[in-house]
Write a protein that holds these residues in place. Structure first.
Motif, PDB file in Angstrom:
ATOM      1  N   PHE A  77      -6.381   3.709   2.495  1.00  0.00           N
ATOM      2  CA  PHE A  77      -6.323   3.403   3.795  1.00  0.00           C
ATOM      3  C   PHE A  77      -6.569   4.706   4.787  1.00  0.00           C
ATOM      4  N   HIS A  78      -6.425   5.890   4.328  1.00  0.00           N
ATOM      5  CA  HIS A  78      -6.245   7.063   4.817  1.00  0.00           C
ATOM      6  C   HIS A  78      -7.570   7.405   5.600  1.00  0.00           C
ATOM      7  N   LYS A  79      -8.670   6.989   5.190  1.00  0.00           N
ATOM      8  CA  LYS A  79     -10.028   7.121   5.538  1.00  0.00           C
ATOM      9  C   LYS A  79     -10.238   6.248   6.852  1.00  0.00           C
ATOM     10  N   SER A  80      -9.317   5.027   7.166  1.00  0.00           N
ATOM     11  CA  SER A  80      -9.701   4.078   8.111  1.00  0.00           C
ATOM     12  C   SER A  80      -8.645   4.007   8.972  1.00  0.00           C
ATOM     13  N   PHE A  81      -7.387   4.323   8.859  1.00  0.00           N
ATOM     14  CA  PHE A  81      -6.347   4.142   9.600  1.00  0.00           C
ATOM     15  C   PHE A  81      -5.516   5.402  10.048  1.00  0.00           C
ATOM     16  N   HIS A  82      -6.078   6.469  10.380  1.00  0.00           N
ATOM     17  CA  HIS A  82      -5.463   7.651  10.676  1.00  0.00           C
ATOM     18  C   HIS A  82      -6.319   8.342  11.705  1.00  0.00           C
ATOM     19  N   LEU A 110       6.762   8.133  13.930  1.00  0.00           N
ATOM     20  CA  LEU A 110       6.844   6.782  13.300  1.00  0.00           C
ATOM     21  C   LEU A 110       5.704   6.429  12.344  1.00  0.00           C
ATOM     22  N   PHE A 111       6.115   5.426  11.519  1.00  0.00           N
ATOM     23  CA  PHE A 111       4.975   5.042  10.708  1.00  0.00           C
ATOM     24  C   PHE A 111       5.144   3.691  10.116  1.00  0.00           C
ATOM     25  N   LEU A 112       4.495   3.236   9.473  1.00  0.00           N
ATOM     26  CA  LEU A 112       4.803   1.775   8.743  1.00  0.00           C
ATOM     27  C   LEU A 112       3.920   1.770   7.574  1.00  0.00           C
ATOM     28  N   ILE A 113       4.503   0.902   6.629  1.00  0.00           N
ATOM     29  CA  ILE A 113       3.878   0.909   5.266  1.00  0.00           C
ATOM     30  C   ILE A 113       3.731  -0.843   5.335  1.00  0.00           C
ATOM     31  N   CYS A 168       0.795  -1.054  -0.107  1.00  0.00           N
ATOM     32  CA  CYS A 168       0.047   0.025   0.043  1.00  0.00           C
ATOM     33  C   CYS A 168       0.931   1.215   0.202  1.00  0.00           C
ATOM     34  N   GLY A 169       0.241   2.392  -0.310  1.00  0.00           N
ATOM     35  CA  GLY A 169       0.946   3.483  -0.662  1.00  0.00           C
ATOM     36  C   GLY A 169       0.707   4.574   0.567  1.00  0.00           C
ATOM     37  N   ALA A 170       0.291   3.832   1.589  1.00  0.00           N
ATOM     38  CA  ALA A 170       0.099   4.742   2.971  1.00  0.00           C
ATOM     39  C   ALA A 170       0.983   4.329   3.848  1.00  0.00           C
ATOM     40  N   TYR A 196      -2.416   3.839  14.916  1.00  0.00           N
ATOM     41  CA  TYR A 196      -3.558   3.719  14.363  1.00  0.00           C
ATOM     42  C   TYR A 196      -3.700   2.495  13.649  1.00  0.00           C
ATOM     43  N   LEU A 197      -2.870   1.316  13.901  1.00  0.00           N
ATOM     44  CA  LEU A 197      -3.122   0.170  13.158  1.00  0.00           C
ATOM     45  C   LEU A 197      -4.284  -0.498  13.146  1.00  0.00           C
ATOM     46  N   TYR A 198      -5.151  -0.545  14.132  1.00  0.00           N
ATOM     47  CA  TYR A 198      -6.536  -1.079  14.197  1.00  0.00           C
ATOM     48  C   TYR A 198      -7.728  -0.025  13.801  1.00  0.00           C
ATOM     49  N   ASN A 199      -8.370  -0.227  12.841  1.00  0.00           N
ATOM     50  CA  ASN A 199      -9.537   0.693  12.758  1.00  0.00           C
ATOM     51  C   ASN A 199     -10.795   0.524  13.570  1.00  0.00           C
ATOM     52  N   GLU A 200     -11.802   1.275  13.259  1.00  0.00           N
ATOM     53  CA  GLU A 200     -12.952   1.062  14.346  1.00  0.00           C
ATOM     54  C   GLU A 200     -13.235  -0.057  14.416  1.00  0.00           C
TER      55      GLU A 200
END
Length: 171
Positions: free
Chosen positions: A86-91, A113-116, A36-38, A44-48
């Motif tokens: 991904f930005h909609k769900s993991f940020h 810090l970030f992960l791809i 993914c490009g995010a 924020y690894l886990y979404n709602e």
């Protein structure tokens, strides 16, 4: 799997292009899989819905291009999912258990810090990690390594990022 990195800007502002992702994966001699490009903040690894980016990527491709999964599994394709997905769900949501977050210091002064996330077939040969961190030409971000995400041992991800944060603080 995922690349772990540090950036001068927040992960929401980073976009990993398809060429950048291919370049990162080729350093590990990976030429097939799903990426993914995010750039995602590890908090924020886990979404709602308690899904991870890997769940979301697999569901997206499974629901829209099942044949692409077969190609990626047979080492014939590298699938790229744009960051917008991904930005909609993991940020925006921290859904880790509080006790997990309290164990690790992930705070950096003026850095992020970030992960791809990326996925490879389970039958590929062992992946060698980076010999040294990789910086982008504009020095906007640096990749420290590639790590396996094991859902049953998710705290290891936080521990790995805490170690990177500690190294950054020593510099």
């Amino acid at each position: 799997m995922y690349f772990a990195g540090v950036s001068e800007v927040s992960p929401e502002q980073l976009t990993i292009s398809q060429n950048q992702l291919c370049g990162l994966l080729s350093v590990l001699d990976i030429h097939s899989g799903i990426g993914c490009g995010a750039a995602i903040n590890p908090l924020y690894l886990y979404n709602e819905k308690k899904a991870t980016p890997w769940h979301a990527a697999f569901a997206l491709i499974f629901s829209h291009q099942k044949t692409a999964l077969t190609k990626a599994a047979n080492c014939n394709a590298l699938l790229y999912i744009p960051p917008d997905y991904f930005h909609k769900s993991f940020h925006t949501h921290i859904n880790w258990p509080n006790e997990a977050i309290r164990k690790y210091d992930l705070h950096l002064e003026n850095k992020y810090l970030f992960l791809i996330p990326f996925m490879v077939h389970a039958n590929i040969p062992a992946i060698a990690n980076l010999a040294q961190p990789l910086k982008t030409a504009d020095e906007l971000f640096e990749i420290y390594g590639a790590y396996e995400f094991i859902e049953e041992e998710a705290d290891k991800l936080l521990a790995e990022f805490a170690q990177i944060a500690h190294q950054q603080k020593q510099c």
